[in-house]
Design an enzyme around this catalytic site. Structure first.
Site, PDB file in Angstrom:
ATOM      1  N   ASP A 159     -10.073  -1.300   1.607  1.00 21.87           N
ATOM      2  CA  ASP A 159     -11.112  -0.310   1.299  1.00 21.87           C
ATOM      3  C   ASP A 159     -12.487  -0.813   1.752  1.00 21.87           C
ATOM      4  O   ASP A 159     -13.290  -0.065   2.301  1.00 21.87           O
ATOM      5  CB  ASP A 159     -11.108  -0.017  -0.202  1.00 21.87           C
ATOM      6  N   HIS A 187      -7.939   0.394  -6.712  1.00 23.44           N
ATOM      7  CA  HIS A 187      -7.536   0.773  -5.349  1.00 23.44           C
ATOM      8  C   HIS A 187      -6.821   2.120  -5.450  1.00 23.44           C
ATOM      9  O   HIS A 187      -5.600   2.199  -5.555  1.00 23.44           O
ATOM     10  CB  HIS A 187      -6.609  -0.272  -4.727  1.00 23.44           C
TER      11      HIS A 187
HETATM   12  P1  NAX Z   1       7.632  -0.109   2.890  1.00 25.40           P
HETATM   13  O1  NAX Z   1       8.354   0.935   2.099  1.00 25.40           O
HETATM   14  O2  NAX Z   1       7.679  -0.086   4.396  1.00 25.40           O
HETATM   15  O3  NAX Z   1       8.135  -1.556   2.449  1.00 25.40           O
HETATM   16  C1  NAX Z   1       8.257  -1.916   1.117  1.00 25.40           C
HETATM   17  C2  NAX Z   1       9.362  -2.947   1.046  1.00 25.40           C
HETATM   18  O4  NAX Z   1       9.406  -3.437  -0.279  1.00 25.40           O
HETATM   19  C3  NAX Z   1      10.729  -2.392   1.379  1.00 25.40           C
HETATM   20  O5  NAX Z   1      11.329  -3.171   2.408  1.00 25.40           O
HETATM   21  C4  NAX Z   1      11.494  -2.511   0.061  1.00 25.40           C
HETATM   22  O6  NAX Z   1      12.870  -2.816   0.259  1.00 25.40           O
HETATM   23  C5  NAX Z   1      10.748  -3.656  -0.593  1.00 25.40           C
HETATM   24  N1  NAX Z   1      10.897  -3.710  -2.046  1.00 25.40           N
HETATM   25  C6  NAX Z   1      11.006  -2.706  -2.946  1.00 25.40           C
HETATM   26  N2  NAX Z   1      11.175  -3.172  -4.179  1.00 25.40           N
HETATM   27  C7  NAX Z   1      11.168  -4.516  -4.084  1.00 25.40           C
HETATM   28  C8  NAX Z   1      11.326  -5.568  -5.015  1.00 25.40           C
HETATM   29  N3  NAX Z   1      11.547  -5.310  -6.307  1.00 25.40           N
HETATM   30  N4  NAX Z   1      11.263  -6.831  -4.561  1.00 25.40           N
HETATM   31  C9  NAX Z   1      11.086  -7.112  -3.259  1.00 25.40           C
HETATM   32  N5  NAX Z   1      10.949  -6.148  -2.322  1.00 25.40           N
HETATM   33  C10 NAX Z   1      10.984  -4.877  -2.725  1.00 25.40           C
HETATM   34  O7  NAX Z   1       6.135  -0.088   2.370  1.00 25.40           O
HETATM   35  P2  NAX Z   1       4.821  -0.715   3.041  1.00 25.40           P
HETATM   36  O8  NAX Z   1       4.218   0.275   3.936  1.00 25.40           O
HETATM   37  O9  NAX Z   1       5.154  -2.053   3.567  1.00 25.40           O
HETATM   38  O10 NAX Z   1       3.864  -0.794   1.762  1.00 25.40           O
HETATM   39  C11 NAX Z   1       4.108  -1.706   0.717  1.00 25.40           C
HETATM   40  C12 NAX Z   1       3.208  -1.420  -0.459  1.00 25.40           C
HETATM   41  O11 NAX Z   1       1.837  -1.600  -0.112  1.00 25.40           O
HETATM   42  C13 NAX Z   1       3.308   0.000  -1.002  1.00 25.40           C
HETATM   43  O12 NAX Z   1       3.343  -0.047  -2.423  1.00 25.40           O
HETATM   44  C14 NAX Z   1       2.006   0.629  -0.567  1.00 25.40           C
HETATM   45  O13 NAX Z   1       1.623   1.696  -1.400  1.00 25.40           O
HETATM   46  C15 NAX Z   1       1.075  -0.547  -0.675  1.00 25.40           C
HETATM   47  N6  NAX Z   1      -0.193  -0.458   0.024  1.00 25.40           N
HETATM   48  C16 NAX Z   1      -1.280  -1.033  -0.561  1.00 25.40           C
HETATM   49  C17 NAX Z   1      -2.508  -1.040   0.045  1.00 25.40           C
HETATM   50  C18 NAX Z   1      -3.676  -1.676  -0.627  1.00 25.40           C
HETATM   51  O14 NAX Z   1      -4.780  -1.584  -0.062  1.00 25.40           O
HETATM   52  N7  NAX Z   1      -3.575  -2.329  -1.766  1.00 25.40           N
HETATM   53  C19 NAX Z   1      -2.738  -0.372   1.348  1.00 25.40           C
HETATM   54  C20 NAX Z   1      -1.469  -0.148   2.122  1.00 25.40           C
HETATM   55  C21 NAX Z   1      -0.275   0.242   1.302  1.00 25.40           C
HETATM   56  O15 NAX Z   1      -0.343   1.609   1.029  1.00 25.40           O
END
Ligand code: NAX
Length: 330
Positions: A159, A187
């Site tokens: 952000d 966030h």
């Molecule tokens: P993806 O859905 O591509 O990848 C997430 C991965 O996490 C998947 O491979 C899934 O198998 C794995 N996963 C799920 N539960 C799990 C667990 N209990 N233990 C270990 N792995 C697990 O998502 P991606 O685009 O990589 O985003 C990841 C996260 O970042 C999301 O929650 C998203 O909302 C968040 N974000 C946060 C941001 C921030 O500024 N704080 C910005 C970007 C993003 O939106």
């Protein structure tokens, strides 16, 4: 040769993971003479995909990369870790209420907090990226018995970077010339990118940009809604920029902050800064003193406009905490 630093990454087979791991392995976090170990954590069904990522990491033959451990076992994944980057979480699906999402993800972060406390190195620091990242970080910190709360962070740096980029574009300056940009609060769409204290080339942004209606309106909403705009344009949520912001956050926490500046990251509020209630993870202006010590920058002016925006985002964090109270041990 220095001893390796161990970095654990959850959600390592996801899209942020894919944009993050190769940069960590190439030295982006700790510099070109610091070896790293990677412990990559995924849920069982994603392990085959993770294996492919590991093959690609192998195929880069990174000079700094020592050990790679792919696993679905939290004890194994956090063993000896110095930095835990918690990226994995369950995305919001159609029909899911915000409270459902908080509950589902909250349960992930209780287990991860416990496993960090049990297995990590004594100097462990944890950055939560997976959403809702502030409240996930609160749950994680609250369940990591014995690990000081000031070692937990939630990411608002994306952000901050987005806000700097918008101010730069509007003023014609380069984004590296925008400083003192604080993201307050959560966030989420209530976050407040504080233009009132931002500087462009050392001058107040409010002097450089005369269009104050834009600052109070479109600037804020553009930053707040940027994630949604990227999903619309790209058909997928921000990944490379999120990975980059995670790297920026760690770099800013291990290196002293340049004099007079600050960076944004959500920290565990102890109730003594800016009237923000104790016991939530709130983003505020932070300066790193040494690798391992940081402080809140006090005395940043908060005018009535800013106070209204900060109150709104802090209230949202308090509501989120209320919704997951059962996951926070007393
Ligand atoms: P993806 O859905 O591509 O990848 C997430 C991965 O996490 C998947 O491979 C899934 O198998 C794995 N996963 C799920 N539960 C799990 C667990 N209990 N233990 C270990 N792995 C697990 O998502 P991606 O685009 O990589 O985003 C990841 C996260 O970042 C999301 O929650 C998203 O909302 C968040 N974000 C946060 C941001 C921030 O500024 N704080 C910005 C970007 C993003 O939106």
């Amino acid at each position: 040769m220095k001893a390796p630093i161990t970095v654990s990454v959850t959600g390592a087979a996801g899209q942020i993971g894919y944009a993050l791991l190769f940069r960590i392995a190439s030295g982006a976090l700790f510099g070109p003479d610091q070896p790293v170990n990677l412990r990559l954590i995924e849920i069982e069904p994603a392990l085959p995909t993770l294996e492919g990522v590991v093959m690609e990491l192998d195929d880069c033959a990174f000079p700094l990369l020592r050990e790679i451990v792919p696993t679905a076992d939290l004890n194994e994944g956090f063993r000896g870790t110095n930095w835990a980057l918690l990226v994995g979480s369950v995305p919001r699906k159609a029909g899911m209420e915000r409270g459902d999402l908080l509950g589902i993800n909250g349960k992930i972060f209780t287990g991860q907090g416990q496993a960090i406390a049990k297995n990590a190195a004594s100097d462990v620091r944890t950055l939560v990226v997976g959403n809702p990242c502030n409240t996930n970080a609160l749950i994680c910190a609250s369940n990591a018995d014995g690990v000081p709360k000031d070692r937990f962070f939630a990411m608002t740096r994306l952000d901050e970077n987005r806000a700097k980029s918008q101010l730069a574009k509007k003023s014609g300056a380069h984004h590296s010339e925008v400083t003192n940009l604080c993201i307050w609060g959560n966030h989420s769409a209530t976050q407040y990118p504080d233009f009132t204290n931002a500087k462009i080339n050392g001058k107040p942004a409010t002097e450089v940009i005369s269009d104050h209606e834009w600052l109070k309106g479109e600037f804020i909403t553009t930053v707040q809604q940027r994630g949604a705009a990227i999903i619309k344009a790209r058909g997928a949520s921000s990944a490379a920029s999120a990975a980059n912001a995670a790297i920026d956050t760690v770099v800013s926490l291990v290196n002293p902050t340049p004099a007079g500046d600050w960076h944004s990251v959500a920290i565990y509020s102890d109730g003594s800064h800016y009237g923000i209630e104790k016991g939530i993870m709130a983003s505020m202006p932070i300066r790193t003193v040494t690798n391992g010590t940081w402080e809140v920058v006090d005395g940043v002016p908060v005018d009535a406009f800013s106070q209204g925006k900060i109150d709104a985002t802090i209230n949202e964090l308090l509501e989120e905490r209320e919704a997951v109270q059962n996951l926070i041990p007393a």
